[in-house]
Every structure is written in C-alpha cells, then in structure tokens.
Design a protein around this motif. Structure first.
Motif, PDB file in Angstrom:
ATOM      1  N   GLY A  25       0.731  -1.203  -0.165  1.00  0.00           N
ATOM      2  CA  GLY A  25       0.058   0.099  -0.090  1.00  0.00           C
ATOM      3  C   GLY A  25       0.653   1.181  -0.018  1.00  0.00           C
ATOM      4  N   ARG A  26       2.185   1.150   0.094  1.00  0.00           N
ATOM      5  CA  ARG A  26       3.112   2.329  -0.083  1.00  0.00           C
ATOM      6  C   ARG A  26       3.787   2.525  -1.440  1.00  0.00           C
ATOM      7  NH1 ARG A  26       0.670   5.250   2.889  1.00  0.00           N
ATOM      8  NH2 ARG A  26      -0.958   3.563   2.415  1.00  0.00           N
ATOM      9  N   SER A  27       4.159   3.625  -1.497  1.00  0.00           N
ATOM     10  CA  SER A  27       4.728   4.034  -2.887  1.00  0.00           C
ATOM     11  C   SER A  27       6.229   4.445  -2.839  1.00  0.00           C
ATOM     12  CB  SER A  27       3.918   5.075  -3.652  1.00  0.00           C
ATOM     13  OG  SER A  27       3.942   6.390  -2.654  1.00  0.00           O
ATOM     14  N   MET A  28       6.752   4.259  -1.640  1.00  0.00           N
ATOM     15  CA  MET A  28       8.240   4.719  -1.387  1.00  0.00           C
ATOM     16  C   MET A  28       9.108   3.472  -1.028  1.00  0.00           C
ATOM     17  SD  MET A  28       8.452   8.287  -0.757  1.00  0.00           S
ATOM     18  CE  MET A  28       7.160   9.741  -0.365  1.00  0.00           C
ATOM     19  N   SER A  29      10.262   3.375  -1.419  1.00  0.00           N
ATOM     20  CA  SER A  29      11.139   2.727  -0.953  1.00  0.00           C
ATOM     21  C   SER A  29      12.646   3.299  -1.306  1.00  0.00           C
ATOM     22  CB  SER A  29      11.243   1.382  -1.881  1.00  0.00           C
ATOM     23  OG  SER A  29      11.571   1.407  -3.031  1.00  0.00           O
ATOM     24  N   ALA A  30      13.606   2.426  -0.630  1.00  0.00           N
ATOM     25  CA  ALA A  30      14.882   2.835  -0.584  1.00  0.00           C
ATOM     26  C   ALA A  30      15.956   2.077  -1.258  1.00  0.00           C
ATOM     27  CB  ALA A  30      15.501   3.287   0.697  1.00  0.00           C
TER      28      ALA A  30
END
Lengths: 144, 170
Positions: free
Chosen positions: A41-46
C-alpha cells in the motif's frame, strides 16, 4: 609438433593474462546493492549501495533515475539534537580513490511511485546529463 | 653504541610498539549510550485516537503488556521501516527462543492525514501479527509525543526514539 603447439598456446594464454592485468578498473563501481520493495500500500522505497571511485579525481553525482519508479532522489537521513530529519541532496561527491556507503539511517536513494511490477530495478547515476553508472538488482525482501 | 646494544635497543623499540598496538586493539571502546530509564514514569495524557481497525482507543490501550512505541509515518522510506523491521526481527528471535510476554510493537503516526486506519492496518501487518498502529487527531498525537519527550515537527522531523510503556501502566 605437439610440443610447439603447447608453447604457442601457453604464449597466447600468457599474453591474454598480461593484457587482463593491465586493464584499468571502471571509474565508478557499485557493490553491496540492496533495494527494498515498497511496503504494501506504500509508494516509497529505498536503495542502499557502496559506490567506489577508482579514478584520481572526485566524481560528482547530481541526479539519479530509475525506469521502475516515477522519481528517484538522493536523500540524507540524520539525527540533529535528537530530531530525525531527511533532506534531499543536490549532489553526492565520491572522493578520488574512495568509497561512499549509502546505508539505512544515512545517505540513501529514495525511490518514489513505482511504475511497474518488475522484480528487477535499474538505477542510473548522472553528473548533470552525463551517465556515470547504471546498476540493476532485484528487490530485497525485508526479513522479519 | 656497540652493535649488541644497538640490536637490544631496536628489539626493545619493536616490543614497545607492539605492546602499544596490542593494547590499543584490546582496550574496551566506550559503549554508546542508547537507552535510559526515567527517574519516575512519564504521565501519559488522556487521549482519544484510532487504532488500525478504526476503533477508538485511549490510554488504557497500553494496559496489560509491554509496548515499544515508535513515532513515524508509513511513507517514510528509511528510518521508520528499518526501525520496525529491527524490532520485528528481535521479537521473532525472542519468540523462537521460547520467551513469552513479548513486547508489542506500536507505531504512532505523525502523518495522520495520509496514515488512515486502513493504511496503518496494511503497513503494520507486514511487520508481524498483534502490532498496533495509532492515528487520528494531530493535536492529540502531539500531546502524546510531548508527554514522552518526543519532538515533533510534522512528518519529516521527529525524535526517532523508542518509548517503552510497561504492562502495569493503567
């Protein structure tokens, strides 16, 4: 005759080995690449990695891009006077003959808004418009 | 200086250098201070917030178990998921070693506008079962952070500290 052929083969092998020893390493190399997948459900990663500069001059990275994300930026996490902050870095300098490690809680690549379901991620590093390095790695699963 | 004395001097010099080197390697480095106990428990304010199921909760939600409370937000790409992952891994290892009465992992959202209960439910489930996500009115969240000594400047800046709330807090 076989003796002559053996001598010729060994000579060729020796020449190839000497040629390989003499090849300079690539100017910029990425190792220890970890790319975390966006959480459900999230749209950010690293992305975290170690960048090694094999040249005698500093290498400046001004922007990054990924084909699998709408945008990618270099960010720095820090804790100043007990407060965690994250800021976008305009450039990342890899000093000559040195390595810089991008790691959790410090400098990292922030990847935003995935554009595909691909399990492989490519990240390109630029100095303005000049492509310095392209890397590709699969998403690393977070192990809990 | 005779050759014999010169040799002894060199030997002593090398021995001294070696001793200093070994002493430096085996000396105990300063341990970083990473936790402290409050002289008296902090008093939590009364609050009314929401858990990840959309149910209204108050301070009594912290009764009955140890809680490790972290303040963050689900769109945080680095510190927050890394911290929660470390907690989840530690909890799993303790569980596998047979320990009981394990602490609950709690995330209080400092970005309640984006972190709806539904978003929190999906996010917290990733780090294991029985975790707790808290969201709701920002003013109430700010009151909670202040009581725990957490500095909050909306979303991107907050104190990355774990607060431990004991089971007998009620």
């Amino acid at each position: 005759m076989y003796q002559k052929l053996s001598v010729i083969a060994c000579s060729i092998a020796l020449c190839l080995m000497l040629a390989a020893c003499g090849s300079p390493p690539p100017p910029l190399v990425a190792t220890e690449i970890t790319i975390t997948a966006p959480l459900p459900g999230r749209s950010m990663s690293a992305a975290y990695l170690t960048l090694t500069n094999n040249t005698d001059a500093d290498i400046k990275i001004t922007n990054v891009a990924s084909a699998q994300f709408k945008s990618a930026e270099i960010h720095e996490s820090s804790v100043e006077q007990g407060v965690a902050k994250m800021r976008r870095m305009e450039e990342l300098v890899i000093p000559a003959k040195s390595s810089v490690q991008l790691k959790p809680g410090a400098t990292h690549i922030m990847l935003m808004r995935p554009t595909s379901d691909s399990a492989q991620v490519s990240i390109s590093f630029f100095d303005d418009n000049k492509l310095l390095l392209g890397v590709q790695a699969p998403f690393s699963a977070r192990t809990n | 200086m005779s050759p014999k004395n010169f040799f002894i001097a060199i030997l002593l010099g090398v021995a001294l250098a070696a001793g200093i080197f070994v002493a430096a390697r085996v000396s105990t480095p300063d341990e970083p201070v990473s936790a402290f106990m409050l002289p008296s428990p902090a008093k939590l304010p009364a609050f009314s917030l929401l858990d990840q199921f959309g149910s209204q909760i108050d301070a009594s939600v912290f009764c009955g178990q140890w809680d490790l409370v972290f303040f963050g937000f689900t769109n945080c790409p680095d510190i927050c998921p890394t911290t929660l992952q470390i907690l989840a891994s530690a909890r799993r290892e303790l569980s596998e070693s047979g320990r009981t009465g394990l602490p609950r992992i709690v995330l209080v959202s400092v970005d309640p506008e984006k972190d709806t209960p539904e978003a929190l439910a999906q996010y917290m489930a990733y780090f294991g079962p029985d975790n707790l996500g808290i969201t709701g009115d920002l003013a109430q969240i700010e009151a909670l952070t202040k009581s725990l000594g957490i500095s909050l400047k909306y979303r991107l800046t907050m104190t990355p500290t774990l607060s431990t709330i004991p089971p007998r807090y009620c």
